[in-house]
Design a protein around this motif. Structure first.
Motif, PDB file in Angstrom:
ATOM      1  N   LEU A   4       0.825  -1.206   0.000  1.00 42.72           N
ATOM      2  CA  LEU A   4       0.000   0.000   0.000  1.00 42.72           C
ATOM      3  C   LEU A   4       0.862   1.259   0.000  1.00 42.72           C
ATOM      4  O   LEU A   4       0.557   2.233  -0.709  1.00 42.72           O
ATOM      5  N   ALA A   5       1.956   1.252   0.743  1.00 38.77           N
ATOM      6  CA  ALA A   5       2.866   2.403   0.779  1.00 38.77           C
ATOM      7  C   ALA A   5       3.506   2.615  -0.593  1.00 38.77           C
ATOM      8  O   ALA A   5       3.626   3.768  -1.062  1.00 38.77           O
ATOM      9  N   ASN A   6       3.917   1.541  -1.251  1.00 42.03           N
ATOM     10  CA  ASN A   6       4.496   1.653  -2.591  1.00 42.03           C
ATOM     11  C   ASN A   6       3.468   2.187  -3.583  1.00 42.03           C
ATOM     12  O   ASN A   6       3.777   3.035  -4.422  1.00 42.03           O
ATOM     13  N   LEU A   7       2.262   1.689  -3.472  1.00 39.95           N
ATOM     14  CA  LEU A   7       1.191   2.119  -4.370  1.00 39.95           C
ATOM     15  C   LEU A   7       0.846   3.586  -4.140  1.00 39.95           C
ATOM     16  O   LEU A   7       0.536   4.315  -5.085  1.00 39.95           O
ATOM     17  N   GLU A   8       0.947   4.026  -2.894  1.00 41.77           N
ATOM     18  CA  GLU A   8       0.666   5.429  -2.576  1.00 41.77           C
ATOM     19  C   GLU A   8       1.694   6.349  -3.241  1.00 41.77           C
ATOM     20  O   GLU A   8       1.344   7.412  -3.765  1.00 41.77           O
TER      21      GLU A   8
ATOM     22  N   LEU B  51       7.878   3.137 -13.534  1.00 43.49           N
ATOM     23  CA  LEU B  51       7.084   3.115 -12.296  1.00 43.49           C
ATOM     24  C   LEU B  51       7.855   2.444 -11.162  1.00 43.49           C
ATOM     25  O   LEU B  51       7.856   2.930 -10.029  1.00 43.49           O
ATOM     26  N   LEU B  52       8.513   1.351 -11.469  1.00 38.99           N
ATOM     27  CA  LEU B  52       9.267   0.639 -10.441  1.00 38.99           C
ATOM     28  C   LEU B  52      10.488   1.425  -9.973  1.00 38.99           C
ATOM     29  O   LEU B  52      10.947   1.243  -8.836  1.00 38.99           O
TER      30      LEU B  52
ATOM     31  N   GLN C 283       8.769  -8.608  -4.637  1.00 37.42           N
ATOM     32  CA  GLN C 283       8.519  -9.349  -5.878  1.00 37.42           C
ATOM     33  C   GLN C 283       7.028  -9.320  -6.222  1.00 37.42           C
ATOM     34  O   GLN C 283       6.664  -9.237  -7.392  1.00 37.42           O
ATOM     35  N   LYS C 284       6.194  -9.338  -5.206  1.00 36.08           N
ATOM     36  CA  LYS C 284       4.744  -9.278  -5.432  1.00 36.08           C
ATOM     37  C   LYS C 284       4.372  -7.956  -6.103  1.00 36.08           C
ATOM     38  O   LYS C 284       3.543  -7.916  -7.005  1.00 36.08           O
ATOM     39  N   PHE C 285       4.983  -6.862  -5.653  1.00 39.46           N
ATOM     40  CA  PHE C 285       4.696  -5.554  -6.228  1.00 39.46           C
ATOM     41  C   PHE C 285       5.209  -5.473  -7.672  1.00 39.46           C
ATOM     42  O   PHE C 285       4.533  -4.931  -8.542  1.00 39.46           O
TER      43      PHE C 285
ATOM     44  N   ILE D 169       2.864  -4.716 -10.983  1.00 37.95           N
ATOM     45  CA  ILE D 169       3.114  -3.665 -11.978  1.00 37.95           C
ATOM     46  C   ILE D 169       3.272  -4.288 -13.365  1.00 37.95           C
ATOM     47  O   ILE D 169       2.755  -3.764 -14.361  1.00 37.95           O
ATOM     48  N   ASN D 170       3.958  -5.420 -13.448  1.00 36.40           N
ATOM     49  CA  ASN D 170       4.107  -6.106 -14.741  1.00 36.40           C
ATOM     50  C   ASN D 170       2.768  -6.595 -15.280  1.00 36.40           C
ATOM     51  O   ASN D 170       2.529  -6.563 -16.488  1.00 36.40           O
ATOM     52  N   LEU D 171       1.888  -7.047 -14.389  1.00 41.27           N
ATOM     53  CA  LEU D 171       0.549  -7.464 -14.804  1.00 41.27           C
ATOM     54  C   LEU D 171      -0.242  -6.269 -15.357  1.00 41.27           C
ATOM     55  O   LEU D 171      -0.906  -6.382 -16.396  1.00 41.27           O
TER      56      LEU D 171
END
Length: 176
Positions: free
Chosen positions: A26-30, A59-60, A68-70, A74-76
């Protein structure tokens, strides 16, 4: 339509019940969602000549040590060309995370300046009323009164000076 698609991504993210990873996610997405406030950033993301993989890498690069999940997430989004959904996904995920903790987010609309003590008092009163933790955000807007919205709970409370004046005028006319 965006909300429906975003909810599917949120459901997939929430399928993993690890709360510490969810908070990090969530912090990364924010961080990425806040970048959407810039027109330059939006132009880069919507640029048709730039490959989706380069957009994903861009973005990354905004995130320090993404999990790895994040990266997979992003790749998806890159594969499905759905980067424009990131702010919507962030808002929905934040809302779902708050609901998991019995915390509900709301907004106070009005043209008046509210002190932090008044906001805390409103949060306490709503928290007691709904038996949950309520967090309120003040949004300055041209509204002649105060309106509190708790969308996740389906609650809207408002006091309008214009409506009060109209009701008083109507009452006085009926009394005459």
């Amino acid at each position: 339509m965006k909300e429906v698609v975003a909810k599917k991504y949120v459901k997939a993210v929430l399928s993993d019940k690890n709360l510490t990873q969810l908070d990090e996610f969530l912090a990364n997405l924010e961080q990425i969602s806040s970048a959407f406030g810039s027109d330059k950033f939006k132009n880069i993301i919507s640029l048709p000549t730039l490959s989706t993989q380069k957009k994903a890498d861009f973005l990354l690069s905004l995130i320090q040590n993404p999990s790895q999940k994040f990266v997979n997430f992003i790749n998806l989004l890159a594969t499905n060309k759905r980067f424009e959904l990131l702010p919507t996904i962030f808002n929905e995920l934040k809302s779902q995370r708050a609901a998991m903790q019995n915390i509900y987010l709301g907004k106070i609309y009005g043209s008046y300046d509210l002190s932090s003590d008044e906001v805390v008092a409103l949060e306490d009163k709503f928290s007691k009323r709904f038996n949950a933790k309520i967090k309120l955000e003040v949004v300055k807007q041209e509204y002649n009164g105060i309106k509190v919205e708790l969308n996740d709970l389906g609650v809207e409370v408002s006091f309008s000076v214009d409506r009060l004046k109209a009701q008083m005028s109507e009452y006085i006319l009926k009394a005459i």
